[in-house]
Design an enzyme around this catalytic site. Structure first.
Site, PDB file in Angstrom:
ATOM      1  N   LYS A   1      37.434  -7.314 -23.551  1.00  0.00           N
ATOM      2  CA  LYS A   1      37.683  -7.627 -22.177  1.00  0.00           C
ATOM      3  C   LYS A   1      36.771  -7.675 -21.521  1.00  0.00           C
ATOM      4  O   LYS A   1      35.575  -6.818 -21.914  1.00  0.00           O
ATOM      5  CB  LYS A   1      38.661  -6.526 -21.807  1.00  0.00           C
ATOM      6  CG  LYS A   1      39.548  -7.056 -20.573  1.00  0.00           C
ATOM      7  CD  LYS A   1      40.683  -8.044 -20.778  1.00  0.00           C
ATOM      8  CE  LYS A   1      41.485  -8.210 -19.644  1.00  0.00           C
ATOM      9  NZ  LYS A   1      42.693  -9.002 -20.141  1.00  0.00           N
TER      10      LYS A   1
HETATM   11  P1  NAD Z   1      46.204 -12.912 -10.409  1.00  0.00           P
HETATM   12  O1  NAD Z   1      44.771 -12.349  -9.750  1.00  0.00           O
HETATM   13  O2  NAD Z   1      46.186 -14.282 -10.483  1.00  0.00           O
HETATM   14  O3  NAD Z   1      47.233 -12.274  -9.544  1.00  0.00           O
HETATM   15  C1  NAD Z   1      47.444 -10.812  -9.519  1.00  0.00           C
HETATM   16  C2  NAD Z   1      48.487 -10.734  -8.217  1.00  0.00           C
HETATM   17  O4  NAD Z   1      49.049  -9.314  -8.299  1.00  0.00           O
HETATM   18  C3  NAD Z   1      48.368 -11.257  -6.950  1.00  0.00           C
HETATM   19  O5  NAD Z   1      49.391 -11.821  -6.343  1.00  0.00           O
HETATM   20  C4  NAD Z   1      47.954 -10.044  -6.468  1.00  0.00           C
HETATM   21  O6  NAD Z   1      48.187 -10.088  -4.846  1.00  0.00           O
HETATM   22  C5  NAD Z   1      48.881  -8.964  -6.952  1.00  0.00           C
HETATM   23  N1  NAD Z   1      48.671  -7.592  -6.619  1.00  0.00           N
HETATM   24  C6  NAD Z   1      47.542  -7.118  -6.767  1.00  0.00           C
HETATM   25  N2  NAD Z   1      47.728  -5.777  -6.416  1.00  0.00           N
HETATM   26  C7  NAD Z   1      49.191  -5.510  -6.266  1.00  0.00           C
HETATM   27  C8  NAD Z   1      49.904  -4.355  -6.050  1.00  0.00           C
HETATM   28  N3  NAD Z   1      49.410  -3.201  -5.774  1.00  0.00           N
HETATM   29  N4  NAD Z   1      51.168  -4.620  -5.874  1.00  0.00           N
HETATM   30  C9  NAD Z   1      51.570  -6.024  -5.678  1.00  0.00           C
HETATM   31  N5  NAD Z   1      50.991  -7.064  -6.066  1.00  0.00           N
HETATM   32  C10 NAD Z   1      49.757  -6.798  -6.369  1.00  0.00           C
HETATM   33  O7  NAD Z   1      46.261 -12.190 -11.900  1.00  0.00           O
HETATM   34  P2  NAD Z   1      47.019 -12.852 -13.190  1.00  0.00           P
HETATM   35  O8  NAD Z   1      46.116 -13.359 -13.945  1.00  0.00           O
HETATM   36  O9  NAD Z   1      48.524 -13.214 -12.755  1.00  0.00           O
HETATM   37  O10 NAD Z   1      47.023 -11.206 -13.900  1.00  0.00           O
HETATM   38  C11 NAD Z   1      48.205 -10.243 -13.569  1.00  0.00           C
HETATM   39  C12 NAD Z   1      48.349  -9.189 -14.778  1.00  0.00           C
HETATM   40  O11 NAD Z   1      48.648 -10.090 -16.064  1.00  0.00           O
HETATM   41  C13 NAD Z   1      47.116  -8.731 -14.990  1.00  0.00           C
HETATM   42  O12 NAD Z   1      47.585  -7.271 -15.515  1.00  0.00           O
HETATM   43  C14 NAD Z   1      46.599  -9.224 -16.157  1.00  0.00           C
HETATM   44  O13 NAD Z   1      45.737  -8.472 -17.061  1.00  0.00           O
HETATM   45  C15 NAD Z   1      47.730  -9.781 -16.987  1.00  0.00           C
HETATM   46  N6  NAD Z   1      47.546 -11.015 -17.696  1.00  0.00           N
HETATM   47  C16 NAD Z   1      46.972 -12.143 -17.334  1.00  0.00           C
HETATM   48  C17 NAD Z   1      46.975 -13.255 -18.086  1.00  0.00           C
HETATM   49  C18 NAD Z   1      46.323 -14.487 -17.814  1.00  0.00           C
HETATM   50  O14 NAD Z   1      46.508 -15.505 -18.512  1.00  0.00           O
HETATM   51  N7  NAD Z   1      46.114 -14.565 -16.376  1.00  0.00           N
HETATM   52  C19 NAD Z   1      47.023 -13.074 -19.366  1.00  0.00           C
HETATM   53  C20 NAD Z   1      47.638 -11.890 -20.031  1.00  0.00           C
HETATM   54  C21 NAD Z   1      47.962 -10.797 -19.056  1.00  0.00           C
END
Ligand code: NAD
Length: 420
Positions: free
Chosen positions: A104
């Site tokens: 990561k």
């Molecule tokens: P992103 O940046 O696209 O979205 C994150 C979202 O969370 C946004 O809507 C943001 O406004 C919101 N957010 C941030 N802080 C917040 C809070 N305190 N309360 C409520 N909402 C809040 O990110 P993403 O890619 O969707 O990732 C989200 C999670 O999923 C992370 O934990 C990431 O590690 C995990 N993840 C992502 C992927 C991927 O392919 N993008 C894969 C596996 C896991």
């Protein structure tokens, strides 16, 4: 005090090691990442001033293959968080059975305060700084929180310029025009939907009578919500960093997604023009809403010892990495809440990243149906493996996923033998 994300992950590894009588040496290996790099990233701001940011790349374990994992831009990102995320990536790749280890990366920064040009310079300099330890057969980054296909395109360009040739397979999650894969953007949300529906099936519950709350409306949360609506579920509440929306009769998810996609930098939910029956809701309140399924899809440590007892949803599907602390998880287990763990529920992203890498290496790209069908097969196989271990050993789905993945990594370490 809420335990740290990395502490939670290590405690879960320790508990699993004891449960499966893991070789103490391999246990020690899993408690420590193989390689960690901290870099300082100077960039010239649009004002002409120089600002210096701190970035990280952590490679947890490469016994099963090259390391793989996303890159996160967030003000709270730190080395311990990146260690925790890298560790989970090793386990996630093992559950899905894709031939990768875990890594990561991240940069401590507030992307909303940077212009697009500044973000581009930051990404390219970071790529150059971590280049000594990454590569298509070593460690392949991907998007995570606040990074996306555009970021991956910039990253790929920096490495290509550095090496004097176009290097498509240095990152996944790239734009389609630059060797990205169809279905990659939707893959993590699709995996969330597939595992949620599979659990509903096992519990003989009808998706059409299922209510859902989703915390975090970014890549994972918004696409997960959209696909659950397609399966007949009702989304009663969603939230992002600006706050939340709820409606007991269900929110109009396609319309909200249209709002989010209306500008290049995703507008916030607080600016959405609410429909009849829509109300605002706070993030804490959303987590404790009386719904069937809760999908935390924002950040880690959202459900912990102080609020786990208040969670009413019978099913939690971890779209985010580490949204439930170890102590919170124990409380949920006592209450009989089903938790589909992150290392299973959100593995769709790394699975289609694997497909993108394979397609890039072959220079032969698949249609979206092929991508989605292969993703479904891998996700359902992972789900079944975890479900069967959980039934056989009478443990939670998280315990089962940890048993499955740690055994696979341990086997790879044993077969390779310790170098030298
Ligand atoms: P992103 O940046 O696209 O979205 C994150 C979202 O969370 C946004 O809507 C943001 O406004 C919101 N957010 C941030 N802080 C917040 C809070 N305190 N309360 C409520 N909402 C809040 O990110 P993403 O890619 O969707 O990732 C989200 C999670 O999923 C992370 O934990 C990431 O590690 C995990 N993840 C992502 C992927 C991927 O392919 N993008 C894969 C596996 C896991």
């Amino acid at each position: 005090m809420v335990q740290s994300f990395y502490e939670s992950v290590l405690e879960q590894i320790d508990a699993t090691a004891e449960r499966i009588s893991l070789d103490p040496g391999i246990h020690k290996m899993l408690r420590q990442p193989e390689r960690e790099l901290t870099v300082s990233i100077p960039i010239e701001k649009d004002s002409g001033e120089i600002e210096v940011y701190t970035g990280y790349r952590v490679q947890h374990n490469s016994a099963r293959g090259p390391c793989k994992g996303g890159i996160r831009y967030h003000p709270d990102t730190n080395l311990d968080e990146v260690r925790a995320l890298a560790t989970l990536m090793s386990l996630k790749c093992a559950v899905a059975n894709v031939p990768y280890g875990g890594a990561k990366g991240g940069i401590t920064c507030a992307p909303s305060k940077l212009s697009k040009k500044e973000l581009q310079r930051l990404t390219k300099r970071y790529a150059a700084m971590i280049l000594p330890i990454i590569g298509p057969r070593r460690d392949i980054p991907a998007p995570d929180v606040n990074t996306n296909a555009e970021t991956m395109g910039w990253f790929m360009d920096a490495v290509s310029m550095e090496q004097g040739k176009t290097v498509l397979d240095i990152v996944t999650g790239k734009p389609l025009e630059l060797g990205g894969s169809l279905g990659r953007r939707e893959a993590t949300g699709r995996g969330v939907m597939l595992t949620a529906i599979e659990l509903l099936k096992k519990l003989k519950k009808d998706p059409k009578k299922t209510t859902v709350a989703v915390q975090g409306f970014g890549n994972v949360g918004s696409i997960g919500a959209e696909l659950l609506v397609e399966q007949g579920c009702t989304i009663n509440a969603i939230s992002d960093v600006s706050g939340g929306l709820c409606n007991p009769d269900g929110l109009d998810i396609p319309d909200i997604i249209k709002h989010i996609n209306s500008k290049p930098r995703a507008p916030l939910l607080k600016d959405y023009k609410r429909k009849k029956g829509d109300e605002t809701i706070g993030n804490e309140e959303l987590l404790e809403l009386d719904v069937d399924v809760l999908v935390p899809a924002a950040l880690e440590n959202q459900i912990h010892s102080d609020n786990a007892d208040n969670i009413k949803a019978g099913i939690i599907v971890e779209g985010a990495n580490g949204p439930v602390t170890k102590k919170g998880d124990e409380i949920l287990a006592e209450r009989g809440t089903y938790v589909i763990p992150d290392i299973l529920a959100n593995s769709g992203g790394v699975v289609v990243s694997y497909f993108e890498w394979v397609q890039g290496i072959q220079s032969f790209f698949w249609g979206v149906n092929e991508v989605n069908e292969n993703l479904k097969n891998i996700m359902l196989k992972g789900f079944d493996d975890v479900w069967n271990i959980s039934k056989e050993k009478k443990v939670t789905l998280r315990d089962a996923a940890f048993i499955l993945s740690i055994k696979k990594i341990a086997k790879a370490v044993e077969l390779r033998g310790i170098f030298p």
